[in-house]
Write a protein that holds these residues in place. Sequence first.
Motif, PDB file in Angstrom:
ATOM      1  N   GLU A  93       0.710  -1.275  -0.295  1.00 36.10           N
ATOM      2  CA  GLU A  93       0.026  -0.060  -0.010  1.00 36.10           C
ATOM      3  C   GLU A  93       0.605   1.270   0.040  1.00 36.10           C
ATOM      4  O   GLU A  93       0.617   2.278  -0.764  1.00 36.10           O
ATOM      5  CB  GLU A  93      -0.870  -0.151   1.219  1.00 36.10           C
ATOM      6  CG  GLU A  93      -1.988   0.928   1.174  1.00 36.10           C
ATOM      7  CD  GLU A  93      -3.035   1.071   2.420  1.00 36.10           C
ATOM      8  OE1 GLU A  93      -3.568   1.860   2.739  1.00 36.10           O
ATOM      9  OE2 GLU A  93      -3.000  -0.061   3.027  1.00 36.10           O
ATOM     10  N   ILE A  94       1.926   1.250   0.835  1.00 38.70           N
ATOM     11  CA  ILE A  94       2.977   2.444   0.768  1.00 38.70           C
ATOM     12  C   ILE A  94       3.420   2.512  -0.506  1.00 38.70           C
ATOM     13  O   ILE A  94       3.817   3.734  -1.056  1.00 38.70           O
ATOM     14  CB  ILE A  94       3.957   2.091   1.867  1.00 38.70           C
ATOM     15  CG1 ILE A  94       3.096   2.217   3.198  1.00 38.70           C
ATOM     16  CG2 ILE A  94       4.756   3.060   1.934  1.00 38.70           C
ATOM     17  CD1 ILE A  94       4.159   1.727   4.474  1.00 38.70           C
ATOM     18  N   THR A  95       4.000   1.676  -1.202  1.00 39.90           N
ATOM     19  CA  THR A  95       4.698   1.419  -2.459  1.00 39.90           C
ATOM     20  C   THR A  95       3.732   2.348  -3.508  1.00 39.90           C
ATOM     21  O   THR A  95       4.252   2.531  -4.450  1.00 39.90           O
ATOM     22  CB  THR A  95       5.333   0.123  -2.892  1.00 39.90           C
ATOM     23  OG1 THR A  95       4.184  -0.608  -3.090  1.00 39.90           O
ATOM     24  CG2 THR A  95       6.288  -0.316  -1.806  1.00 39.90           C
ATOM     25  N   VAL A  96       2.320   1.843  -3.353  1.00 37.45           N
ATOM     26  CA  VAL A  96       1.510   2.544  -4.524  1.00 37.45           C
ATOM     27  C   VAL A  96       1.530   3.919  -4.256  1.00 37.45           C
ATOM     28  O   VAL A  96       1.445   4.802  -5.197  1.00 37.45           O
ATOM     29  CB  VAL A  96       0.152   1.794  -4.194  1.00 37.45           C
ATOM     30  CG1 VAL A  96      -0.978   2.599  -5.159  1.00 37.45           C
ATOM     31  CG2 VAL A  96       0.116   0.558  -4.656  1.00 37.45           C
ATOM     32  N   ASP A  97       1.686   4.560  -2.900  1.00 40.18           N
ATOM     33  CA  ASP A  97       1.187   5.778  -2.838  1.00 40.18           C
ATOM     34  C   ASP A  97       2.516   6.678  -2.671  1.00 40.18           C
ATOM     35  O   ASP A  97       2.721   7.715  -3.300  1.00 40.18           O
ATOM     36  CB  ASP A  97       0.678   5.950  -1.314  1.00 40.18           C
ATOM     37  CG  ASP A  97       0.378   7.588  -0.814  1.00 40.18           C
ATOM     38  OD1 ASP A  97      -0.243   7.932  -1.701  1.00 40.18           O
ATOM     39  OD2 ASP A  97       0.911   8.065   0.111  1.00 40.18           O
ATOM     40  N   GLN A  98       3.715   6.095  -2.647  1.00 41.19           N
ATOM     41  CA  GLN A  98       4.997   6.640  -2.680  1.00 41.19           C
ATOM     42  C   GLN A  98       5.973   5.799  -2.836  1.00 41.19           C
ATOM     43  O   GLN A  98       7.126   5.157  -1.978  1.00 41.19           O
ATOM     44  CB  GLN A  98       5.499   7.210  -1.082  1.00 41.19           C
ATOM     45  CG  GLN A  98       4.416   8.468  -0.449  1.00 41.19           C
ATOM     46  CD  GLN A  98       5.243   9.079   0.700  1.00 41.19           C
ATOM     47  OE1 GLN A  98       5.072   8.670   1.741  1.00 41.19           O
ATOM     48  NE2 GLN A  98       6.056  10.255   0.387  1.00 41.19           N
ATOM     49  N   PRO A  99       6.131   5.500  -4.378  1.00 42.62           N
ATOM     50  CA  PRO A  99       6.967   4.680  -4.887  1.00 42.62           C
ATOM     51  C   PRO A  99       8.664   5.106  -4.647  1.00 42.62           C
ATOM     52  O   PRO A  99       9.384   4.172  -4.949  1.00 42.62           O
ATOM     53  CB  PRO A  99       6.412   4.223  -6.206  1.00 42.62           C
ATOM     54  CG  PRO A  99       5.860   5.665  -6.452  1.00 42.62           C
ATOM     55  CD  PRO A  99       5.041   5.955  -5.153  1.00 42.62           C
ATOM     56  N   GLU A 100       8.592   6.204  -4.300  1.00 44.23           N
ATOM     57  CA  GLU A 100       9.792   6.982  -4.311  1.00 44.23           C
ATOM     58  C   GLU A 100      10.575   6.583  -3.051  1.00 44.23           C
ATOM     59  O   GLU A 100      11.879   6.915  -2.861  1.00 44.23           O
ATOM     60  CB  GLU A 100       9.945   8.299  -4.656  1.00 44.23           C
ATOM     61  CG  GLU A 100       9.418   9.293  -3.211  1.00 44.23           C
ATOM     62  CD  GLU A 100       7.872   9.117  -3.345  1.00 44.23           C
ATOM     63  OE1 GLU A 100       7.273  10.019  -2.770  1.00 44.23           O
ATOM     64  OE2 GLU A 100       7.110   8.368  -4.215  1.00 44.23           O
ATOM     65  N   LEU A 101      10.059   5.981  -1.983  1.00 43.79           N
ATOM     66  CA  LEU A 101      10.708   5.439  -0.842  1.00 43.79           C
ATOM     67  C   LEU A 101      11.405   4.014  -1.057  1.00 43.79           C
ATOM     68  O   LEU A 101      10.586   3.102  -1.276  1.00 43.79           O
ATOM     69  CB  LEU A 101       9.445   5.388   0.362  1.00 43.79           C
ATOM     70  CG  LEU A 101       8.852   6.568   0.733  1.00 43.79           C
ATOM     71  CD1 LEU A 101       7.776   6.491   1.738  1.00 43.79           C
ATOM     72  CD2 LEU A 101       9.711   7.708   1.288  1.00 43.79           C
ATOM     73  N   ALA A 102      12.497   4.081  -0.655  1.00 42.23           N
ATOM     74  CA  ALA A 102      13.393   2.811  -0.756  1.00 42.23           C
ATOM     75  C   ALA A 102      13.091   1.604  -0.018  1.00 42.23           C
ATOM     76  O   ALA A 102      12.875   0.610  -0.107  1.00 42.23           O
ATOM     77  CB  ALA A 102      14.875   3.049  -0.875  1.00 42.23           C
ATOM     78  N   GLY A 103      12.757   2.308   1.608  1.00 46.26           N
ATOM     79  CA  GLY A 103      12.510   1.243   2.662  1.00 46.26           C
ATOM     80  C   GLY A 103      11.416   0.271   2.333  1.00 46.26           C
ATOM     81  O   GLY A 103      11.625  -0.928   2.767  1.00 46.26           O
ATOM     82  N   PRO A 104      10.417   0.847   1.997  1.00 45.78           N
ATOM     83  CA  PRO A 104       9.209  -0.406   2.063  1.00 45.78           C
ATOM     84  C   PRO A 104       9.703  -1.548   0.839  1.00 45.78           C
ATOM     85  O   PRO A 104       9.179  -2.546   1.120  1.00 45.78           O
ATOM     86  CB  PRO A 104       8.062   0.457   1.410  1.00 45.78           C
ATOM     87  CG  PRO A 104       8.169   1.697   1.934  1.00 45.78           C
ATOM     88  CD  PRO A 104       9.570   2.023   2.044  1.00 45.78           C
ATOM     89  N   TRP A 105      10.210  -1.011  -0.261  1.00 52.03           N
ATOM     90  CA  TRP A 105      10.644  -1.790  -1.130  1.00 52.03           C
ATOM     91  C   TRP A 105      11.572  -3.021  -0.616  1.00 52.03           C
ATOM     92  O   TRP A 105      11.487  -4.206  -0.885  1.00 52.03           O
ATOM     93  CB  TRP A 105      11.323  -1.252  -2.390  1.00 52.03           C
ATOM     94  CG  TRP A 105      10.317  -0.443  -3.191  1.00 52.03           C
ATOM     95  CD1 TRP A 105      10.362   0.771  -3.308  1.00 52.03           C
ATOM     96  CD2 TRP A 105       9.283  -1.049  -4.019  1.00 52.03           C
ATOM     97  NE1 TRP A 105       9.202   1.179  -4.322  1.00 52.03           N
ATOM     98  CE2 TRP A 105       8.720   0.036  -4.791  1.00 52.03           C
ATOM     99  CE3 TRP A 105       8.770  -2.401  -4.138  1.00 52.03           C
ATOM    100  CZ2 TRP A 105       7.446  -0.122  -5.445  1.00 52.03           C
ATOM    101  CZ3 TRP A 105       7.719  -2.559  -5.118  1.00 52.03           C
ATOM    102  CH2 TRP A 105       7.065  -1.388  -5.623  1.00 52.03           C
ATOM    103  N   VAL A 106      12.791  -2.435   0.285  1.00 55.84           N
ATOM    104  CA  VAL A 106      13.611  -3.295   0.825  1.00 55.84           C
ATOM    105  C   VAL A 106      12.897  -4.386   1.766  1.00 55.84           C
ATOM    106  O   VAL A 106      13.381  -5.584   1.647  1.00 55.84           O
ATOM    107  CB  VAL A 106      14.565  -2.503   1.444  1.00 55.84           C
ATOM    108  CG1 VAL A 106      15.815  -3.446   2.206  1.00 55.84           C
ATOM    109  CG2 VAL A 106      15.435  -1.428   0.682  1.00 55.84           C
ATOM    110  N   ASN A 107      12.002  -3.753   2.513  1.00 54.81           N
ATOM    111  CA  ASN A 107      11.293  -4.800   3.413  1.00 54.81           C
ATOM    112  C   ASN A 107      10.742  -5.689   2.745  1.00 54.81           C
ATOM    113  O   ASN A 107      10.420  -6.902   3.150  1.00 54.81           O
ATOM    114  CB  ASN A 107      10.600  -3.831   4.315  1.00 54.81           C
ATOM    115  CG  ASN A 107      11.367  -3.096   5.502  1.00 54.81           C
ATOM    116  OD1 ASN A 107      11.886  -3.750   6.306  1.00 54.81           O
ATOM    117  ND2 ASN A 107      11.116  -1.685   5.705  1.00 54.81           N
ATOM    118  N   LEU A 108      10.036  -5.276   1.591  1.00 52.18           N
ATOM    119  CA  LEU A 108       9.246  -6.448   0.901  1.00 52.18           C
ATOM    120  C   LEU A 108      10.104  -7.363   0.456  1.00 52.18           C
ATOM    121  O   LEU A 108      10.120  -8.570   0.274  1.00 52.18           O
ATOM    122  CB  LEU A 108       8.537  -5.798  -0.482  1.00 52.18           C
ATOM    123  CG  LEU A 108       7.139  -4.944  -0.011  1.00 52.18           C
ATOM    124  CD1 LEU A 108       6.813  -4.015  -1.107  1.00 52.18           C
ATOM    125  CD2 LEU A 108       6.195  -5.865   0.379  1.00 52.18           C
ATOM    126  N   GLY A 109      11.397  -6.921  -0.019  1.00 53.57           N
ATOM    127  CA  GLY A 109      12.420  -7.923  -0.442  1.00 53.57           C
ATOM    128  C   GLY A 109      12.586  -9.036   0.657  1.00 53.57           C
ATOM    129  O   GLY A 109      13.039 -10.087   0.045  1.00 53.57           O
TER     130      GLY A 109
END
Length: 217
Positions: A93-109
């Motif tokens: 949900e965060i990545t949809v709203d703010q894809p420019e944030l690296a942290g949520p992507w790393v956590n998903l990884g």
Amino acid sequence: MWVLWVLVFVTGCARQRGSHVEPISPQADAGTARVAEDTQVSSRSTERDPKFFPINPAVDAPPVSATNQSLFSKAIEFMKQKQTQAAEALLLEITVDQPELAGPWVNLGLIYRGREEIELARDAFEQAIRANPNNCDARSHLGLLSREHGLFEEAEQHYQVCVSAFPSYAPAQLNLAILYELYMGRLADALVAYRAYQAALPEPDSQVASWVLDLER
């Protein structure tokens, strides 16, 4: 502010690995990326224990909205409770709203890697790098994934980006040294990287010092 520590990713090519992950901050430029692993190097009888270091130097990161900060805090709690599906939903949900944030992507990884969903993990780490090309947390994971699949030059590139941007980022120096020594046979380059790793530490690592002596001989 989350605790600023990161774990070196230094597994051997023949070992069994069990992982436990903890989340990092939404910006992922000043957060935590931690993976507890059983580490054993196939060409040595010694075990390489996990070691913790300060995170790579913070760089400018986009602001996080209050809503996404709240979602992220809930995702952290779910990850700590090993409720990865609930955490995944919030992080997406965060990545949809703010894809420019690296942290949520790393956590998903980290979540996907823990499930051994390797392609999803790789894609998430690559998204983190698109958000922040100098994100050493994502590049460390990508370097490990590349090395595990025999893509040694690709792994080298990820580590080199980190050591070029942040020479004092010890984990990348150590990962690079291990890659050179054990996987690419570039012993002179490994020696340089081991020495750079030692120089980046507050105090020299005694075990790595013994590896350096081996190479010097």
